[in-house]
Design a protein around this motif. Structure first.
Motif, short mmCIF file in Angstrom:
data_model
loop_
_atom_site.label_atom_id
_atom_site.label_comp_id
_atom_site.label_asym_id
_atom_site.label_seq_id
_atom_site.Cartn_x
_atom_site.Cartn_y
_atom_site.Cartn_z
N ASP A 50 68.02 12.83 -3.92
CA ASP A 50 68.36 12.76 -5.33
C ASP A 50 67.44 11.81 -6.08
O ASP A 50 67.42 11.80 -7.32
N HIS A 51 66.68 11.01 -5.32
CA HIS A 51 65.69 10.11 -5.93
C HIS A 51 64.44 10.10 -5.04
O HIS A 51 64.53 10.24 -3.82
N ALA A 52 63.30 9.89 -5.66
CA ALA A 52 62.08 9.63 -4.90
C ALA A 52 62.16 8.21 -4.35
O ALA A 52 62.72 7.32 -4.99
N HIS A 53 61.64 7.99 -3.17
CA HIS A 53 61.62 6.64 -2.64
C HIS A 53 60.38 5.92 -3.15
O HIS A 53 59.64 5.29 -2.40
N ASN A 54 60.20 6.02 -4.45
CA ASN A 54 59.10 5.36 -5.14
C ASN A 54 59.39 5.43 -6.63
O ASN A 54 59.37 6.51 -7.23
N ASP A 55 59.72 4.27 -7.23
CA ASP A 55 60.09 4.25 -8.64
C ASP A 55 58.97 4.74 -9.54
O ASP A 55 59.22 5.43 -10.55
N TYR A 56 57.73 4.40 -9.21
CA TYR A 56 56.60 4.82 -10.04
C TYR A 56 56.50 6.34 -10.08
O TYR A 56 56.32 6.94 -11.15
N PHE A 57 56.62 6.97 -8.91
CA PHE A 57 56.52 8.42 -8.84
C PHE A 57 57.70 9.09 -9.55
O PHE A 57 57.54 10.12 -10.21
N GLU A 58 58.89 8.52 -9.41
CA GLU A 58 60.05 9.15 -10.03
C GLU A 58 59.97 9.09 -11.55
O GLU A 58 60.27 10.07 -12.24
N PHE A 59 59.58 7.93 -12.09
CA PHE A 59 59.42 7.84 -13.53
C PHE A 59 58.36 8.80 -14.03
O PHE A 59 58.53 9.48 -15.06
N ALA A 60 57.24 8.88 -13.32
CA ALA A 60 56.16 9.78 -13.74
C ALA A 60 56.60 11.24 -13.65
O ALA A 60 56.24 12.06 -14.50
N SER A 61 57.38 11.57 -12.63
CA SER A 61 57.86 12.93 -12.46
C SER A 61 58.82 13.33 -13.58
O SER A 61 58.79 14.47 -14.06
N GLU A 62 59.67 12.40 -14.02
CA GLU A 62 60.70 12.72 -15.00
C GLU A 62 60.24 12.53 -16.44
O GLU A 62 60.60 13.31 -17.32
N TYR A 63 59.44 11.48 -16.70
CA TYR A 63 59.05 11.15 -18.07
C TYR A 63 57.60 11.51 -18.39
O TYR A 63 57.23 11.52 -19.57
N GLY A 64 56.77 11.73 -17.37
CA GLY A 64 55.35 11.91 -17.61
C GLY A 64 54.62 10.58 -17.56
O GLY A 64 55.24 9.50 -17.62
N ILE A 65 53.31 10.64 -17.48
CA ILE A 65 52.54 9.41 -17.27
C ILE A 65 52.44 8.55 -18.53
O ILE A 65 52.23 7.34 -18.44
N ILE A 66 52.60 9.13 -19.72
CA ILE A 66 52.46 8.34 -20.94
C ILE A 66 53.63 7.37 -21.08
O ILE A 66 53.45 6.16 -21.27
N VAL A 67 54.86 7.89 -20.98
CA VAL A 67 56.04 7.02 -21.08
C VAL A 67 56.07 6.04 -19.91
O VAL A 67 56.40 4.86 -20.08
N THR A 68 55.73 6.51 -18.72
CA THR A 68 55.70 5.62 -17.56
C THR A 68 54.70 4.49 -17.79
O THR A 68 54.98 3.32 -17.46
N GLY A 69 53.56 4.80 -18.36
CA GLY A 69 52.58 3.76 -18.68
C GLY A 69 53.12 2.76 -19.68
O GLY A 69 52.85 1.55 -19.58
N CYS A 70 53.90 3.24 -20.66
CA CYS A 70 54.51 2.32 -21.64
C CYS A 70 55.48 1.35 -20.96
O CYS A 70 55.51 0.16 -21.30
N LEU A 71 56.26 1.85 -20.01
CA LEU A 71 57.21 0.99 -19.30
C LEU A 71 56.48 -0.06 -18.47
O LEU A 71 56.86 -1.23 -18.45
N ILE A 72 55.42 0.37 -17.79
CA ILE A 72 54.64 -0.58 -16.99
C ILE A 72 53.99 -1.63 -17.88
O ILE A 72 53.96 -2.82 -17.55
N LEU A 73 53.49 -1.20 -19.03
CA LEU A 73 52.86 -2.13 -19.97
C LEU A 73 53.88 -3.15 -20.49
O LEU A 73 53.55 -4.33 -20.65
N ALA A 74 55.11 -2.72 -20.74
CA ALA A 74 56.14 -3.63 -21.21
C ALA A 74 56.40 -4.73 -20.19
O ALA A 74 56.49 -5.92 -20.53
N VAL A 75 56.52 -4.34 -18.92
CA VAL A 75 56.74 -5.33 -17.86
C VAL A 75 55.53 -6.25 -17.73
O VAL A 75 55.66 -7.46 -17.51
N LEU A 76 54.33 -5.68 -17.88
CA LEU A 76 53.12 -6.49 -17.80
C LEU A 76 53.07 -7.52 -18.91
O LEU A 76 52.64 -8.67 -18.69
#
Length: 467
Positions: free
Chosen positions: A357-383
């Motif tokens: 029900d989940h990928a054993h990798n948060d980065y991959f799961e976010f990219a799979s569900e939201y796409g790389i643009i939104v995932t990049g925004c989330l990573i940038l926020a944490v950075l």
């Protein structure tokens, strides 16, 4: 004369939102209890709690009884970046599935969007309500005691053989510490987050000035052995014991790696670090591994790490098929919360018989569900928060601010490591706690010194007398 208008306004604000702050602490203490809030009814309580507390604060704001903090004003870029996820989730749920932006499961995407809004509200509430050093400590100790409870509860269930998670018998991960979570890795992730806060508070209590004589050395030694620092250190040892008893490979690896890296960063950047900081961090690593580990099974964690191989793990295959899913929906994803719906179309027999029900990798799961643009925004926020915490360790003079900056640094590094092999950020309790720690990272840099603190009052009095 001393200008007390700002001080009085701050005092009134603290009085009026006191009960809101208490309700916020109660919500944070509740979230991990019902299976990490990873059930629909528990998520509903989380969302309703965050919305109710936010509405109460906005009501006080409309009456001009509370003010917007400097921390939240300086965190608007971070909030905007985090907001891309729930906004996009609602867009995915609203449009047709035939549309490239559409979700393959609109209900799941709407649910994910609502949960994302709740996390952002928790982030904002921490920035608004944690407006004094006293409240910073209360928040940190609340989460530390929550971690302590999870460690003790999980350990006792394992040692006694009477294994319950949250009011129900465990049907998985028996003889392993899971606390009130279902998965031991998620308890490990939660403990690492709360441990990072405890260690940060411990660092903030260190005396950075060298002792002038043997009497001073003796006094400091007695204070360390009998004072609050000793009690906090004991709590941290218990929590580490609980972490070791999860036998989580990456949970333990992430803890010791993040502690080491964050310690090195602190020693390198902070001009006020002394040998006391080195001794504390070294003792945490050495004592926890060789003393706590001897009694609570660190050798079993090491054994699991040694026996890990491509033959015994299917996560490599799952990641490979998830990457294929990401490539097919690179920019838009398949819809927030839809991994369990979309992944069966890509998996092959070598991924095993388990239902993912989940990928054993948060980065991959976010990219799979939201796409790389939104995932990049989330990573940038944490950075951006990570950069704030680093700056705070370089610039802030207040020990507490440097301590919580260390906590944020360590938590970010730990979860960045752990997320490569697990899905802690898909567990509401861990995601919400992480958002609070990120808020503390912003507070560590932007929080103003308490206006009515005794030290500032004394300096103002001396200045007015000189004039």
């Amino acid at each position: 004369m001393i200008n007390t208008s700002t001080s009085e306004h701050s005092d009134r604000s603290s009085i009026h939102d006191r009960w809101i702050f208490i309700a916020f602490l109660v919500l944070l203490a509740w979230i991990p209890l019902p299976l990490g809030s990873n059930k629909l009814w528990a998520m509903s309580i989380l969302c309703c709690g965050a919305l109710f507390i936010s509405a109460a604060w906005l009501y006080l704001f409309s009456l001009n009884k509370v003010v917007i903090s400097k921390s939240i004003k300086n965190s608007l870029p971070v909030i905007a970046l985090f907001s891309t996820a729930p906004v996009f989730a609602f867009i995915q749920s609203a449009v047709s599935s035939d549309n490239p932006l559409g979700s393959v499961d609109s209900y799941a995407s709407a649910q994910a969007g609502m949960l994302g809004i709740s996390f952002i509200l928790i982030f904002c509430l921490a920035l608004l309500l944690v407006n004094s050093q006293k409240r910073i400590k209360l928040l940190a100790y609340t989460l530390v005691f929550c971690g302590l409870f999870q460690a003790v509860y999980g350990s006792m269930m394992t040692l006694t053989g009477i294994e319950y998670s949250f009011l129900i018998p465990k049907d998985a991960y028996t003889r392993l510490a899971t606390g009130t979570f279902v998965n031991r890795n998620h308890l490990a992730g939660y403990l690492v987050l709360t441990l990072s806060l405890g260690i940060g508070i411990m660092i903030s209590t260190l005396n950075l000035q060298s002792a002038s004589n043997w009497r001073e050395h003796s006094r400091r030694l007695l204070t360390t052995l009998l004072g609050p620092k000793a009690r906090l250190r004991i709590l941290l040892i218990i929590m580490v014991a609980g972490l070791v008893m999860t036998h989580s490979r990456m949970g333990n690896t992430a803890f010791f790696a993040s502690l080491t890296l964050a310690g090195l960063i602190t020693l390198f950047l902070s001009k006020r670090s002394t040998k006391a900081t080195i001794i504390l961090i070294s003792s945490l690593i050495v004592i926890d591994i060789f003393v706590v580990g001897t009694f609570f099974g660190v050798e079993k964690v090491a054994e699991r790490l040694q026996t890990t191989s491509e033959e015994t793990e299917t996560r490599d295959e799952v990641n490979a098929y998830t990457l294929t899913a990401i490539q097919d929906n690179l920019f838009t994803g398949t819809g927030a919360g839809t991994y369990y719906t979309n992944f069966p179309a890509y998996r092959e027999y070598d991924a095993g018989r388990s239902f993912y029900d989940h990928a054993h990798n948060d980065y991959f799961e976010f990219a799979s569900e939201y796409g790389i643009i939104v995932t990049g925004c989330l990573i940038l926020a944490v950075l951006l928060v990570f950069i704030s915490a680093i700056k705070a360790q370089m610039k802030r003079k207040t020990p507490l601010m440097r301590g919580i900056a260390f906590s944020a640094t360590m938590a970010i590094i730990a979860l960045a490591i752990h997320s490569t092999v697990d899905f802690n950020l898909q567990i509401p309790a861990n995601a919400a706690t992480f958002m609070v720690i990120l808020a503390l990272g912003q507070i560590s840099l932007f929080h103003k010194k308490d206006i009515n603190s005794p030290q500032r009052t004394q300096r103002a009095q001396r200045k007015s007398q000189s004039l």
